[in-house]
Scaffold this active site. Sequence first.
Site, PDB file in Angstrom:
ATOM      1  N   THR A  26      64.516  32.901  27.042  1.00 59.52           N
ATOM      2  CA  THR A  26      64.311  31.458  27.191  1.00 59.52           C
ATOM      3  C   THR A  26      65.613  30.732  26.857  1.00 59.52           C
ATOM      4  O   THR A  26      66.280  31.078  25.882  1.00 59.52           O
ATOM      5  CB  THR A  26      63.197  30.985  26.238  1.00 59.52           C
ATOM      6  N   GLY A  27      65.966  29.735  27.655  1.00 60.22           N
ATOM      7  CA  GLY A  27      67.138  28.939  27.325  1.00 60.22           C
ATOM      8  C   GLY A  27      68.017  28.641  28.528  1.00 60.22           C
ATOM      9  O   GLY A  27      67.821  29.171  29.627  1.00 60.22           O
ATOM     10  N   THR A  29      71.191  29.335  29.207  1.00 64.56           N
ATOM     11  CA  THR A  29      72.096  30.361  29.737  1.00 64.56           C
ATOM     12  C   THR A  29      71.331  31.450  30.476  1.00 64.56           C
ATOM     13  O   THR A  29      71.689  31.834  31.592  1.00 64.56           O
ATOM     14  CB  THR A  29      72.933  30.983  28.598  1.00 64.56           C
ATOM     15  N   ALA A  83      71.368  33.170  22.713  1.00 60.18           N
ATOM     16  CA  ALA A  83      71.444  33.070  21.259  1.00 60.18           C
ATOM     17  C   ALA A  83      72.017  31.717  20.886  1.00 60.18           C
ATOM     18  O   ALA A  83      72.777  31.114  21.656  1.00 60.18           O
ATOM     19  CB  ALA A  83      72.316  34.176  20.688  1.00 60.18           C
ATOM     20  N   ASP A  84      71.630  31.233  19.720  1.00 61.54           N
ATOM     21  CA  ASP A  84      72.212  29.993  19.193  1.00 61.54           C
ATOM     22  C   ASP A  84      73.506  30.291  18.449  1.00 61.54           C
ATOM     23  O   ASP A  84      74.425  29.471  18.439  1.00 61.54           O
ATOM     24  CB  ASP A  84      71.207  29.290  18.283  1.00 61.54           C
ATOM     25  N   LYS A  94      68.474  32.784  16.544  1.00 60.14           N
ATOM     26  CA  LYS A  94      67.767  32.366  17.753  1.00 60.14           C
ATOM     27  C   LYS A  94      66.603  31.464  17.366  1.00 60.14           C
ATOM     28  O   LYS A  94      66.218  31.408  16.212  1.00 60.14           O
ATOM     29  CB  LYS A  94      67.248  33.579  18.534  1.00 60.14           C
ATOM     30  N   GLY A  95      66.063  30.781  18.345  1.00 58.65           N
ATOM     31  CA  GLY A  95      64.893  29.965  18.099  1.00 58.65           C
ATOM     32  C   GLY A  95      65.102  28.483  18.295  1.00 58.65           C
ATOM     33  O   GLY A  95      64.180  27.694  18.090  1.00 58.65           O
ATOM     34  N   GLU A 103      60.296  35.897  21.472  1.00 60.39           N
ATOM     35  CA  GLU A 103      61.595  36.497  21.778  1.00 60.39           C
ATOM     36  C   GLU A 103      61.849  37.726  20.921  1.00 60.39           C
ATOM     37  O   GLU A 103      62.351  38.744  21.406  1.00 60.39           O
ATOM     38  CB  GLU A 103      62.708  35.464  21.569  1.00 60.39           C
ATOM     39  N   LYS A 121      78.848  29.791  21.062  1.00 57.63           N
ATOM     40  CA  LYS A 121      77.832  30.471  20.255  1.00 57.63           C
ATOM     41  C   LYS A 121      78.409  31.618  19.423  1.00 57.63           C
ATOM     42  O   LYS A 121      77.721  32.159  18.555  1.00 57.63           O
ATOM     43  CB  LYS A 121      76.715  31.020  21.161  1.00 57.63           C
TER      44      LYS A 121
END
Length: 227
Positions: A26-27, A29, A83-84, A94-95, A103, A121
């Site tokens: 999810t996200g 990228t 990833a954050d 993450k999250g 995830e 990141k």
Amino acid sequence: MTTEKQLVGEKAAEFVEDGMIIGLGTGSTVRYTIEKIGGLVQQGLSIQGVATSIRTEQLAKECGIPLLSLEEVDELDLAIDGADEADPAFHLIKGGGGALLREKIIASSARRFVVVADPSKMVEQLGRFPLPVEVETFGYKMTEKKIRSLGGASALRVKEGKPYITDNGHYIFDCDFGLIASPEELERELNLIPGVVENGLFIDMADTIITVNEKQEIQVKKRTKQE
């Protein structure tokens, strides 16, 4: 113009092989990864996906990717997600998108976990990005007190003036522990708190990180696993 997110996202699709069952992250990228995989499916690639969120499930369907539930499979061949934050030891936060529980379940169920991350990141030490902690709604204020006892400030995630609800019906606290000296220890301590469902520290899970350098050259980094 091709963005950094698009470069790394589309590169990850090269890891996909015919016949695979793939965890779809999810996200912003990994969206490029999913769209690229969708194009390959239209060209005849035969794969099946397992989505990490309702949002990803909708996108995968739009892209024509056949989906399974996690209950229908024994193991995933590959999981691809963003990833954050990612550090040199391949530990992640993450999250930020709110899907950390699904995830983490999907990443841990895959034989290989590939992370797509633009250069912003990539960090030397985790902790500048607030650490998401997913909690049960019952007794959440008591849970928050125990999280804070570990030394972090916390804020209940809010959306449109109301507590943000995850796909699994939980709340999220975004926590500031400063730079995290020992991610492994913090992950263990958080998961021992009753009411904590999961936290956004992904320790020893990523096998490959795809990013780009200052020359816009794609970098594929592979973790050397400890015996």
